[in-house]
Design a protein around this motif. Structure first.
Motif, PDB file in Angstrom:
ATOM      1  N   THR A  19       0.804  -1.213   0.000  1.00  0.00           N
ATOM      2  CA  THR A  19       0.000   0.000   0.000  1.00  0.00           C
ATOM      3  C   THR A  19       0.843   1.271   0.000  1.00  0.00           C
ATOM      4  O   THR A  19       0.318   2.368   0.075  1.00  0.00           O
ATOM      5  N   LEU A  20       2.165   1.133  -0.107  1.00  0.00           N
ATOM      6  CA  LEU A  20       3.034   2.288   0.055  1.00  0.00           C
ATOM      7  C   LEU A  20       3.376   3.027  -1.229  1.00  0.00           C
ATOM      8  O   LEU A  20       3.747   4.180  -1.178  1.00  0.00           O
ATOM      9  N   ALA A  21       3.325   2.325  -2.356  1.00  0.00           N
ATOM     10  CA  ALA A  21       3.893   2.860  -3.585  1.00  0.00           C
ATOM     11  C   ALA A  21       3.515   4.324  -3.824  1.00  0.00           C
ATOM     12  O   ALA A  21       2.390   4.646  -4.152  1.00  0.00           O
ATOM     13  N   GLN A  22       4.450   5.201  -3.628  1.00  0.00           N
ATOM     14  CA  GLN A  22       4.280   6.615  -3.870  1.00  0.00           C
ATOM     15  C   GLN A  22       5.673   7.222  -3.936  1.00  0.00           C
ATOM     16  O   GLN A  22       6.672   6.503  -3.937  1.00  0.00           O
ATOM     17  N   THR A  23       5.764   8.547  -4.001  1.00  0.00           N
ATOM     18  CA  THR A  23       7.062   9.190  -4.091  1.00  0.00           C
ATOM     19  C   THR A  23       7.580   9.506  -2.692  1.00  0.00           C
ATOM     20  O   THR A  23       6.892  10.145  -1.897  1.00  0.00           O
ATOM     21  N   TYR A  24       8.789   9.036  -2.407  1.00  0.00           N
ATOM     22  CA  TYR A  24       9.436   9.319  -1.131  1.00  0.00           C
ATOM     23  C   TYR A  24      10.715  10.091  -1.396  1.00  0.00           C
ATOM     24  O   TYR A  24      11.438   9.808  -2.346  1.00  0.00           O
ATOM     25  N   ASN A  25      10.995  11.045  -0.538  1.00  0.00           N
ATOM     26  CA  ASN A  25      12.172  11.891  -0.713  1.00  0.00           C
ATOM     27  C   ASN A  25      13.136  11.848   0.460  1.00  0.00           C
ATOM     28  O   ASN A  25      14.225  12.398   0.386  1.00  0.00           O
ATOM     29  N   ARG A  26      12.719  11.188   1.557  1.00  0.00           N
ATOM     30  CA  ARG A  26      13.570  11.099   2.742  1.00  0.00           C
ATOM     31  C   ARG A  26      13.499   9.659   3.266  1.00  0.00           C
ATOM     32  O   ARG A  26      12.779   9.366   4.225  1.00  0.00           O
ATOM     33  N   ILE A  27      14.250   8.789   2.624  1.00  0.00           N
ATOM     34  CA  ILE A  27      14.165   7.359   2.914  1.00  0.00           C
ATOM     35  C   ILE A  27      15.273   6.930   3.867  1.00  0.00           C
ATOM     36  O   ILE A  27      16.447   7.270   3.665  1.00  0.00           O
ATOM     37  N   ALA A  28      14.898   6.194   4.890  1.00  0.00           N
ATOM     38  CA  ALA A  28      15.869   5.536   5.769  1.00  0.00           C
ATOM     39  C   ALA A  28      15.868   4.058   5.406  1.00  0.00           C
ATOM     40  O   ALA A  28      14.801   3.458   5.217  1.00  0.00           O
ATOM     41  N   VAL A  29      17.056   3.466   5.309  1.00  0.00           N
ATOM     42  CA  VAL A  29      17.163   2.068   4.894  1.00  0.00           C
ATOM     43  C   VAL A  29      17.907   1.264   5.948  1.00  0.00           C
ATOM     44  O   VAL A  29      18.961   1.684   6.436  1.00  0.00           O
ATOM     45  N   ALA A  30      17.351   0.099   6.292  1.00  0.00           N
ATOM     46  CA  ALA A  30      17.982  -0.805   7.256  1.00  0.00           C
ATOM     47  C   ALA A  30      18.234  -2.142   6.584  1.00  0.00           C
ATOM     48  O   ALA A  30      17.314  -2.922   6.373  1.00  0.00           O
ATOM     49  N   GLU A  36      21.555  -1.443  -1.379  1.00  0.00           N
ATOM     50  CA  GLU A  36      22.149  -1.622  -2.703  1.00  0.00           C
ATOM     51  C   GLU A  36      21.084  -1.680  -3.790  1.00  0.00           C
ATOM     52  O   GLU A  36      21.290  -1.188  -4.901  1.00  0.00           O
ATOM     53  N   ILE A  37      19.951  -2.287  -3.478  1.00  0.00           N
ATOM     54  CA  ILE A  37      18.871  -2.355  -4.461  1.00  0.00           C
ATOM     55  C   ILE A  37      18.298  -0.970  -4.727  1.00  0.00           C
ATOM     56  O   ILE A  37      18.045  -0.606  -5.879  1.00  0.00           O
ATOM     57  N   VAL A  38      18.091  -0.180  -3.669  1.00  0.00           N
ATOM     58  CA  VAL A  38      17.573   1.179  -3.856  1.00  0.00           C
ATOM     59  C   VAL A  38      18.502   1.976  -4.777  1.00  0.00           C
ATOM     60  O   VAL A  38      18.052   2.657  -5.712  1.00  0.00           O
ATOM     61  N   TYR A  39      19.798   1.871  -4.538  1.00  0.00           N
ATOM     62  CA  TYR A  39      20.759   2.557  -5.409  1.00  0.00           C
ATOM     63  C   TYR A  39      20.703   2.010  -6.835  1.00  0.00           C
ATOM     64  O   TYR A  39      20.736   2.775  -7.808  1.00  0.00           O
ATOM     65  N   ALA A  40      20.633   0.694  -6.966  1.00  0.00           N
ATOM     66  CA  ALA A  40      20.620   0.081  -8.297  1.00  0.00           C
ATOM     67  C   ALA A  40      19.385   0.485  -9.096  1.00  0.00           C
ATOM     68  O   ALA A  40      19.421   0.506 -10.330  1.00  0.00           O
ATOM     69  N   LEU A  41      18.315   0.831  -8.395  1.00  0.00           N
ATOM     70  CA  LEU A  41      17.096   1.277  -9.074  1.00  0.00           C
ATOM     71  C   LEU A  41      17.114   2.778  -9.339  1.00  0.00           C
ATOM     72  O   LEU A  41      16.142   3.322  -9.867  1.00  0.00           O
ATOM     73  N   GLY A  42      18.202   3.448  -8.958  1.00  0.00           N
ATOM     74  CA  GLY A  42      18.359   4.862  -9.265  1.00  0.00           C
ATOM     75  C   GLY A  42      17.758   5.812  -8.250  1.00  0.00           C
ATOM     76  O   GLY A  42      17.574   6.999  -8.551  1.00  0.00           O
ATOM     77  N   ALA A  43      17.484   5.316  -7.031  1.00  0.00           N
ATOM     78  CA  ALA A  43      16.847   6.164  -6.024  1.00  0.00           C
ATOM     79  C   ALA A  43      17.774   6.469  -4.851  1.00  0.00           C
ATOM     80  O   ALA A  43      17.302   6.866  -3.781  1.00  0.00           O
ATOM     81  N   GLY A  44      19.062   6.317  -5.045  1.00  0.00           N
ATOM     82  CA  GLY A  44      20.009   6.575  -3.968  1.00  0.00           C
ATOM     83  C   GLY A  44      19.964   7.997  -3.457  1.00  0.00           C
ATOM     84  O   GLY A  44      20.233   8.253  -2.278  1.00  0.00           O
ATOM     85  N   ASP A  45      19.599   8.938  -4.333  1.00  0.00           N
ATOM     86  CA  ASP A  45      19.547  10.340  -3.915  1.00  0.00           C
ATOM     87  C   ASP A  45      18.385  10.616  -2.966  1.00  0.00           C
ATOM     88  O   ASP A  45      18.346  11.675  -2.321  1.00  0.00           O
ATOM     89  N   LYS A  46      17.458   9.674  -2.856  1.00  0.00           N
ATOM     90  CA  LYS A  46      16.319   9.842  -1.943  1.00  0.00           C
ATOM     91  C   LYS A  46      16.645   9.325  -0.541  1.00  0.00           C
ATOM     92  O   LYS A  46      15.878   9.544   0.394  1.00  0.00           O
ATOM     93  N   ILE A  47      17.760   8.646  -0.395  1.00  0.00           N
ATOM     94  CA  ILE A  47      18.143   8.079   0.902  1.00  0.00           C
ATOM     95  C   ILE A  47      18.780   9.159   1.770  1.00  0.00           C
ATOM     96  O   ILE A  47      19.699   9.856   1.335  1.00  0.00           O
ATOM     97  N   ILE A  48      18.296   9.273   3.009  1.00  0.00           N
ATOM     98  CA  ILE A  48      18.912  10.212   3.949  1.00  0.00           C
ATOM     99  C   ILE A  48      19.698   9.499   5.045  1.00  0.00           C
ATOM    100  O   ILE A  48      20.560  10.098   5.688  1.00  0.00           O
ATOM    101  N   ALA A  49      19.408   8.204   5.255  1.00  0.00           N
ATOM    102  CA  ALA A  49      20.068   7.480   6.338  1.00  0.00           C
ATOM    103  C   ALA A  49      20.118   5.991   6.027  1.00  0.00           C
ATOM    104  O   ALA A  49      19.216   5.447   5.380  1.00  0.00           O
ATOM    105  N   VAL A  50      21.190   5.344   6.514  1.00  0.00           N
ATOM    106  CA  VAL A  50      21.361   3.908   6.311  1.00  0.00           C
ATOM    107  C   VAL A  50      21.838   3.268   7.613  1.00  0.00           C
ATOM    108  O   VAL A  50      22.281   3.955   8.535  1.00  0.00           O
ATOM    109  N   ASP A  51      21.762   1.958   7.671  1.00  0.00           N
ATOM    110  CA  ASP A  51      22.252   1.242   8.852  1.00  0.00           C
ATOM    111  C   ASP A  51      23.718   0.876   8.659  1.00  0.00           C
ATOM    112  O   ASP A  51      24.305   1.110   7.594  1.00  0.00           O
ATOM    113  N   SER A  52      24.312   0.279   9.689  1.00  0.00           N
ATOM    114  CA  SER A  52      25.757   0.016   9.675  1.00  0.00           C
ATOM    115  C   SER A  52      26.168  -1.093   8.720  1.00  0.00           C
ATOM    116  O   SER A  52      27.357  -1.236   8.428  1.00  0.00           O
TER     117      SER A  52
END
Length: 282
Positions: A19-30, A36-52
């Protein structure tokens, strides 16, 4: 067989992601694989935070940190004001996920499952969550093509060198990957035989068992090898010295997330390991 069916994906995807599919601009990834998948899909610029566990690509070093994938802090995540937390299937702990949901943060956790055949499912999950299904379909197609080419090459080998993957050293004993581990999967994909296949899971292996297993190669995370004192701390152990790997100096060091994370880099990881195990002269 690397197959992905719409039915399987529909059953596996979390209710949240559907139910989430929409545009996100401040994504945190754990989870390094999801990052790596988010980056591979071209959305790395939307990531603001990642886990260790998210260390690739290099741009992840420019992101805020939210801790270890399975030990997240609700306050730490919320303080960054993300508009989505997307994570691996083991992101948590559960009470933190519940707290984040209660705070109104949209959360999408990957479908359960590990191994190379689950990578397309994870790619589809990320693509659906971020509204990048066309890009996900392209990445899945390339992944399947690459893995099929690797399998065809491996099927042509008539020798399966024995391999042990050392995860860490605990109280002097190496902790190695047995059956039903990511290490076992990657070894077999690269045309090797897991020399620790007598047991399941990650377990310490005593000197007698290591000598009896007699691996042709020892594989480790390069970072961990350095943490315990470098190559000599591994290869000059008395037990290792009595194995074929020790006698021939066959130590393979690779990036742990690339090797065991099972994401977009898995074909490259298998190909690299395969190159070591089946190099001319071995």
């Amino acid at each position: 067989m690397l197959r992905l069916t719409s039915i399987a994906v529909a059953l596996c995807l979390t209710t949240a992601s559907a139910t989430l599919a929409q545009t996100y601009n401040r994504i945190a990834v754990a989870g390094g694989d999801i990052t790596e998948i988010v980056y591979a899909l071209g959305a790395g610029d939307k990531i603001i935070a990642v886990d260790s566990t998210s260390g690739f690509p290099q741009d992840t070093q420019n992101k805020e940190q939210i801790g270890y994938v399975r030990a997240l802090s609700a306050e730490g995540v919320l303080s960054l004001s993300p508009d989505l937390l997307i994570g691996a299937d083991d992101a948590g702990p559960a009470n933190v996920i519940d707290t984040l949901k209660a705070a109104g943060l949209p959360i999408a956790l990957a479908p359960l499952g590990h191994g190379a055949d689950r990578v397309p499912t994870k790619i589809h999950f990320v693509g659906e969550t971020l509204g990048l299904t066309a890009q996900a379909d392209q990445l899945i197609a390339q992944y399947n093509t690459d893995m099929a080419a690797i399998k065809a090459k491996v099927d042509g080998y008539d020798h399966r060198p024995k391999v042990i993957f050392i995860l860490s050293v605990r109280e002097g004993a190496p902790v190695v990957g047995g059956r039903e581990t990511s290490a076992n999967d990657i070894i077999e994909l690269a045309g090797g035989e897991n020399a620790a296949g007598a047991f399941s899971g990650w377990k310490p292996m005593n000197a007698e068992a290591l000598i009896a297993a007699n691996p042709d190669f020892i594989v480790m995370s390069g970072a961990h090898a350095e943490n315990i004192g470098g190559d000599d701390a591994v290869m000059k152990r008395p037990d290792v010295q009595q194995t074929t790997a020790g006698k021939q100096g066959n130590l393979v060091k690779m990036d742990a997330m690339m090797l065991l994370g099972f994401g977009p880099r898995t074909p490259a990881a298998v190909a690299e390991l395969m190159g070591h195990l089946h190099a001319t002269g071995h």
